[in-house]
Design a protein around this motif. Sequence first.
Motif, PDB file in Angstrom:
ATOM      1  N   ILE A   1      60.596 -10.527  24.315  1.00  0.00           N
ATOM      2  CA  ILE A   1      59.709  -9.829  25.350  1.00  0.00           C
ATOM      3  C   ILE A   1      58.656 -10.883  25.554  1.00  0.00           C
ATOM      4  CG2 ILE A   1      58.498  -7.859  25.998  1.00  0.00           C
ATOM      5  CD1 ILE A   1      60.428  -6.140  24.175  1.00  0.00           C
ATOM      6  N   ALA A   2      58.015 -11.030  26.659  1.00  0.00           N
ATOM      7  CA  ALA A   2      56.718 -11.714  26.855  1.00  0.00           C
ATOM      8  C   ALA A   2      55.593 -10.760  26.917  1.00  0.00           C
ATOM      9  CB  ALA A   2      56.950 -12.521  27.882  1.00  0.00           C
ATOM     10  N   GLN A   3      54.584 -11.049  26.241  1.00  0.00           N
ATOM     11  CA  GLN A   3      53.327 -10.224  26.361  1.00  0.00           C
ATOM     12  C   GLN A   3      52.203 -11.102  26.993  1.00  0.00           C
ATOM     13  OE1 GLN A   3      52.045  -7.763  23.081  1.00  0.00           O
ATOM     14  NE2 GLN A   3      49.798  -8.421  23.321  1.00  0.00           N
ATOM     15  N   LEU A   4      51.882 -10.794  28.119  1.00  0.00           N
ATOM     16  CA  LEU A   4      50.932 -11.807  28.757  1.00  0.00           C
ATOM     17  C   LEU A   4      49.481 -11.247  28.553  1.00  0.00           C
ATOM     18  CD1 LEU A   4      53.077 -12.429  32.046  1.00  0.00           C
ATOM     19  CD2 LEU A   4      53.243 -13.921  30.037  1.00  0.00           C
ATOM     20  N   GLN A   5      48.818 -12.072  27.770  1.00  0.00           N
ATOM     21  CA  GLN A   5      47.409 -11.795  27.581  1.00  0.00           C
ATOM     22  C   GLN A   5      46.335 -12.346  28.373  1.00  0.00           C
ATOM     23  OE1 GLN A   5      47.549  -9.817  24.719  1.00  0.00           O
ATOM     24  NE2 GLN A   5      45.174  -9.198  24.666  1.00  0.00           N
TER      25      GLN A   5
ATOM     26  N   ARG B   1      65.243 -12.393  32.979  1.00  0.00           N
ATOM     27  CA  ARG B   1      65.983 -11.084  32.978  1.00  0.00           C
ATOM     28  C   ARG B   1      65.489 -10.296  31.738  1.00  0.00           C
ATOM     29  NH1 ARG B   1      72.180 -12.182  35.234  1.00  0.00           N
ATOM     30  NH2 ARG B   1      71.442 -12.845  37.140  1.00  0.00           N
ATOM     31  N   LYS B   2      64.416 -10.480  31.063  1.00  0.00           N
ATOM     32  CA  LYS B   2      63.798  -9.818  30.054  1.00  0.00           C
ATOM     33  C   LYS B   2      62.521  -9.216  30.312  1.00  0.00           C
ATOM     34  CE  LYS B   2      66.203 -12.748  26.732  1.00  0.00           C
ATOM     35  NZ  LYS B   2      65.932 -13.889  25.328  1.00  0.00           N
ATOM     36  N   PRO B   3      62.137  -8.154  29.471  1.00  0.00           N
ATOM     37  CA  PRO B   3      60.997  -7.328  29.956  1.00  0.00           C
ATOM     38  C   PRO B   3      59.855  -7.932  29.710  1.00  0.00           C
ATOM     39  CG  PRO B   3      62.354  -6.338  28.198  1.00  0.00           C
ATOM     40  CD  PRO B   3      62.622  -7.714  28.482  1.00  0.00           C
ATOM     41  N   VAL B   4      58.656  -7.661  30.335  1.00  0.00           N
ATOM     42  CA  VAL B   4      57.294  -8.288  30.125  1.00  0.00           C
ATOM     43  C   VAL B   4      56.303  -7.449  30.106  1.00  0.00           C
ATOM     44  CG1 VAL B   4      55.479  -9.640  31.578  1.00  0.00           C
ATOM     45  CG2 VAL B   4      58.086 -10.412  31.704  1.00  0.00           C
ATOM     46  N   ILE B   5      55.492  -7.336  29.266  1.00  0.00           N
ATOM     47  CA  ILE B   5      54.324  -6.703  28.922  1.00  0.00           C
ATOM     48  C   ILE B   5      52.992  -7.328  29.345  1.00  0.00           C
ATOM     49  CG2 ILE B   5      52.818  -5.682  27.063  1.00  0.00           C
ATOM     50  CD1 ILE B   5      55.320  -5.620  25.252  1.00  0.00           C
ATOM     51  N   LYS B   6      52.183  -6.641  30.293  1.00  0.00           N
ATOM     52  CA  LYS B   6      50.879  -7.237  30.556  1.00  0.00           C
ATOM     53  C   LYS B   6      49.848  -6.660  29.715  1.00  0.00           C
ATOM     54  CE  LYS B   6      48.359  -9.829  32.641  1.00  0.00           C
ATOM     55  NZ  LYS B   6      47.045  -9.861  32.254  1.00  0.00           N
TER      56      LYS B   6
ATOM     57  N   CYS C   1      53.647  -4.989  38.255  1.00  0.00           N
ATOM     58  CA  CYS C   1      55.202  -4.801  38.065  1.00  0.00           C
ATOM     59  C   CYS C   1      55.830  -5.139  36.906  1.00  0.00           C
ATOM     60  CB  CYS C   1      55.693  -6.026  39.017  1.00  0.00           C
ATOM     61  SG  CYS C   1      55.418  -7.697  38.655  1.00  0.00           S
ATOM     62  N   ALA C   2      54.728  -5.301  35.614  1.00  0.00           N
ATOM     63  CA  ALA C   2      55.043  -5.403  34.442  1.00  0.00           C
ATOM     64  C   ALA C   2      56.079  -4.238  33.773  1.00  0.00           C
ATOM     65  CB  ALA C   2      54.218  -5.881  33.621  1.00  0.00           C
ATOM     66  N   ASP C   3      56.898  -4.388  33.077  1.00  0.00           N
ATOM     67  CA  ASP C   3      57.571  -3.423  32.641  1.00  0.00           C
ATOM     68  C   ASP C   3      56.751  -2.423  31.722  1.00  0.00           C
ATOM     69  OD1 ASP C   3      60.544  -4.248  33.068  1.00  0.00           O
ATOM     70  OD2 ASP C   3      59.552  -5.970  32.353  1.00  0.00           O
ATOM     71  N   HIS C   4      55.547  -2.906  31.000  1.00  0.00           N
ATOM     72  CA  HIS C   4      54.980  -2.082  30.179  1.00  0.00           C
ATOM     73  C   HIS C   4      53.510  -2.532  30.445  1.00  0.00           C
ATOM     74  CE1 HIS C   4      58.131  -0.365  28.122  1.00  0.00           C
ATOM     75  NE2 HIS C   4      58.956  -1.308  27.797  1.00  0.00           N
ATOM     76  N   VAL C   5      52.702  -1.888  30.162  1.00  0.00           N
ATOM     77  CA  VAL C   5      51.091  -2.102  30.065  1.00  0.00           C
ATOM     78  C   VAL C   5      50.321  -1.865  28.863  1.00  0.00           C
ATOM     79  CG1 VAL C   5      48.799  -1.459  30.923  1.00  0.00           C
ATOM     80  CG2 VAL C   5      50.696  -1.572  32.526  1.00  0.00           C
TER      81      VAL C   5
END
Length: 204
Positions: free
Chosen positions: A80-84, A100-105, A122-126
């Motif tokens: 999972i990528a967490q974009l900081q 095709r993998k989740p993204v956290i923003k 549109c990120a999967d999680h905040v």
Amino acid sequence: MAVKVKVGGICYLEDVDVINRVKPDFAGVDLCKRYRHGVTTEMAKQIRERLDSSIPLVGMFVNDSFMDVLVALRQGYIDIAQLQGTESEEYIHDLKIMSRKPVIKSFEIASPSEMPESLETCADHVLLCCPPDSGKLLDWDKAQTYERPFILSGTLTPDNLELAIKTAHPWGVNLVNGVETPDRHKAYDKLMRAMEIARAAESL
């Protein structure tokens, strides 16, 4: 549903054994060397190899090139990528589609109501947080008004976690500095206490 737990900032290979014993919902590494818990790509790969296969590894990136993050996800050492940083919605959208993998923003905010874009991403999680390595606490009273499931971060410890969950009602919590020894190793006793608190709580 119990509150999800992410244990971030893993920077020692031997700490993976502690994570495997505690079994959080997610583990995390900071792929940004200027941060206190920053690790190299090679260390992240070693951590993934040693980490229990059932625990997704989240990689935190800060304004990295799109291709660098995509390659990390496609190679599989990051799940999972967490974009900081200040990554755009186009960046997030394309990363989700192509990996095709989740993204956290992550959003560094004083009040969720002041950041409508965090609701619309549109990120999967905040993830609601204070600046990394700041040692500050997010205002839990303001976080409870947030109109989307979120991960709560910001110097959470076993001593304040129960109150934080009861006040903010997060979907998940991000544990880093508050479950460590002074030399940045993950402390098994602190992690177990935090896990027990989170498992006993319920997210909204």
